[in-house]
Design a protein around this motif. Structure first.
Motif, PDB file in Angstrom:
ATOM      1  N   UNK A 106      27.695   3.654 -17.486  1.00 30.92           N
ATOM      2  CA  UNK A 106      28.862   3.029 -18.110  1.00 30.92           C
ATOM      3  C   UNK A 106      29.595   4.056 -18.961  1.00 30.92           C
ATOM      4  N   UNK A 107      30.894   4.014 -18.896  1.00 33.32           N
ATOM      5  CA  UNK A 107      31.722   4.890 -19.723  1.00 33.32           C
ATOM      6  C   UNK A 107      31.661   4.411 -21.166  1.00 33.32           C
ATOM      7  N   UNK A 108      31.492   5.331 -22.084  1.00 32.25           N
ATOM      8  CA  UNK A 108      31.450   4.971 -23.504  1.00 32.25           C
ATOM      9  C   UNK A 108      32.848   4.702 -24.057  1.00 32.25           C
ATOM     10  N   UNK A 109      33.881   4.863 -23.221  1.00 33.07           N
ATOM     11  CA  UNK A 109      35.252   4.568 -23.648  1.00 33.07           C
ATOM     12  C   UNK A 109      35.519   3.066 -23.693  1.00 33.07           C
ATOM     13  N   UNK A 110      34.652   2.275 -23.058  1.00 40.57           N
ATOM     14  CA  UNK A 110      34.842   0.824 -23.008  1.00 40.57           C
ATOM     15  C   UNK A 110      33.708   0.126 -23.745  1.00 40.57           C
ATOM     16  N   UNK A 111      34.041  -0.880 -24.520  1.00 40.02           N
ATOM     17  CA  UNK A 111      33.064  -1.656 -25.277  1.00 40.02           C
ATOM     18  C   UNK A 111      33.329  -3.142 -25.043  1.00 40.02           C
ATOM     19  N   UNK A 112      32.369  -3.962 -25.428  1.00 42.90           N
ATOM     20  CA  UNK A 112      32.536  -5.404 -25.327  1.00 42.90           C
ATOM     21  C   UNK A 112      31.955  -6.021 -24.069  1.00 42.90           C
ATOM     22  N   UNK A 113      31.437  -5.211 -23.162  1.00 39.95           N
ATOM     23  CA  UNK A 113      30.822  -5.769 -21.958  1.00 39.95           C
ATOM     24  C   UNK A 113      29.354  -6.061 -22.253  1.00 39.95           C
ATOM     25  N   UNK A 114      28.823  -7.054 -21.581  1.00 43.19           N
ATOM     26  CA  UNK A 114      27.416  -7.423 -21.771  1.00 43.19           C
ATOM     27  C   UNK A 114      26.800  -7.784 -20.419  1.00 43.19           C
TER      28      UNK A 114
ATOM     29  N   UNK B 148      29.245  -9.301 -17.659  1.00 45.44           N
ATOM     30  CA  UNK B 148      30.280 -10.126 -18.277  1.00 45.44           C
ATOM     31  C   UNK B 148      31.343  -9.202 -18.856  1.00 45.44           C
ATOM     32  N   UNK B 149      32.526  -9.236 -18.277  1.00 46.95           N
ATOM     33  CA  UNK B 149      33.627  -8.379 -18.725  1.00 46.95           C
ATOM     34  C   UNK B 149      34.678  -9.160 -19.519  1.00 46.95           C
TER      35      UNK B 149
ATOM     36  N   UNK C 265      35.020  -9.806 -22.583  1.00 51.44           N
ATOM     37  CA  UNK C 265      35.377  -9.252 -23.887  1.00 51.44           C
ATOM     38  C   UNK C 265      35.567  -7.733 -23.846  1.00 51.44           C
ATOM     39  N   UNK C 266      35.641  -7.156 -22.669  1.00 48.61           N
ATOM     40  CA  UNK C 266      35.717  -5.696 -22.565  1.00 48.61           C
ATOM     41  C   UNK C 266      37.086  -5.191 -23.031  1.00 48.61           C
ATOM     42  N   UNK C 267      37.042  -4.070 -23.703  1.00 51.75           N
ATOM     43  CA  UNK C 267      38.287  -3.435 -24.145  1.00 51.75           C
ATOM     44  C   UNK C 267      38.044  -1.938 -24.344  1.00 51.75           C
ATOM     45  N   UNK C 268      39.128  -1.216 -24.376  1.00 53.80           N
ATOM     46  CA  UNK C 268      39.072   0.233 -24.556  1.00 53.80           C
ATOM     47  C   UNK C 268      38.722   0.522 -26.010  1.00 53.80           C
ATOM     48  N   UNK C 269      37.768   1.400 -26.230  1.00 54.62           N
ATOM     49  CA  UNK C 269      37.332   1.730 -27.581  1.00 54.62           C
ATOM     50  C   UNK C 269      38.395   2.581 -28.263  1.00 54.62           C
ATOM     51  N   UNK C 270      38.798   2.154 -29.432  1.00 53.82           N
ATOM     52  CA  UNK C 270      39.781   2.904 -30.197  1.00 53.82           C
ATOM     53  C   UNK C 270      39.074   4.058 -30.895  1.00 53.82           C
ATOM     54  N   UNK C 271      39.641   5.220 -30.795  1.00 57.12           N
ATOM     55  CA  UNK C 271      39.062   6.386 -31.467  1.00 57.12           C
ATOM     56  C   UNK C 271      39.867   6.716 -32.706  1.00 57.12           C
TER      57      UNK C 271
END
Length: 146
Positions: free
Chosen positions: A118-126, A134-135, A137-143
Motif C-alpha cells: 500500500x502506498x503511504x500517500x493514502x490513509x483511511x483505508x481498512x 474498505x475504501x 474513508x480513503x483520502x490522500x495524506x496531506x503533507x
C-alpha cells in the motif's frame, strides 16, 4: 496444497492428486461431476457471516458441495431474520459454521496470511474481519509544507 497433500498421506494414509484446471472448466466440472475433494474459493458479495453461509444454501448457484440439509436451511432462515451484529446473529453464525464442520462438508485449512502493498500517500483505508478492503474513508495524506 502440496503441504496438505503430504499431511493427508502421512496422517491418514489418503493419497490425493492435485491438478490445476482453468476456472471455467473447473466450475463446469463442479456443477456436473464434482471430485470427492476440491478447493474452490468463493468471493462474498457483502462482508457478513450470512453472505458466507448462504453460499451453501439449497438454492445457491455457488453451492458446489451440493449440500442439502433441512436443519441448515432452518438456521439460515433464522439468521436471515436476525439483526446483523446482535448477540443472536453471532450465535447463529457460529452454529452454521459448526454445522458445516460437523457434517465434514467444510474442512478448516488453518489461518491464511497474505502480503499487502500500500502506498503511504493514502490513509483511511481498512480491512474488515473478512479481509475485504474498505475504501469508503480513503483520502490522500496531506503533507506538512516546509
Amino acid at each position: 496444497a502440496e503441504f496438505i497433500q503430504n499431511q493427508w498421506l502421512k496422517n491418514i494414509g489418503i493419497k490425493i492428486e492435485i491438478s490445476q484446471i482453468d476456472s471455467k472448466m473447473f466450475i463446469r466440472e463442479l456443477r456436473s461431476t464434482p471430485p470427492d475433494i476440491f478447493r474452490k474459493g468463493v468471493g462474498l458479495d457483502r462482508p457478513t457471516c450470512f453472505s458466507a453461509l448462504e453460499t451453501f444454501s439449497n438454492d445457491s448457484r455457488r453451492n458446489f458441495i451440493k449440500l442439502e440439509d433441512q436443519k441448515y436451511e432452518q438456521l439460515l432462515n433464522q439468521l436471515r431474520q436476525t439483526a446483523v451484529g446482535s448477540p443472536l446473529y453471532k450465535k447463529l453464525c457460529q452454529q452454521g459454521v459448526a454445522h458445516l464442520l460437523d457434517l465434514y462438508r467444510l474442512l478448516p485449512l488453518g489461518e491464511m496470511h497474505f502480503t499487502l502493498l500500500a502506498s503511504t500517500d493514502y490513509v483511511g483505508w481498512t480491512l474488515n474481519g473478512l479481509n475485504q478492503l474498505d475504501l469508503s474513508q480513503v483520502h490522500f495524506k496531506k503533507t506538512a509544507k516546509k
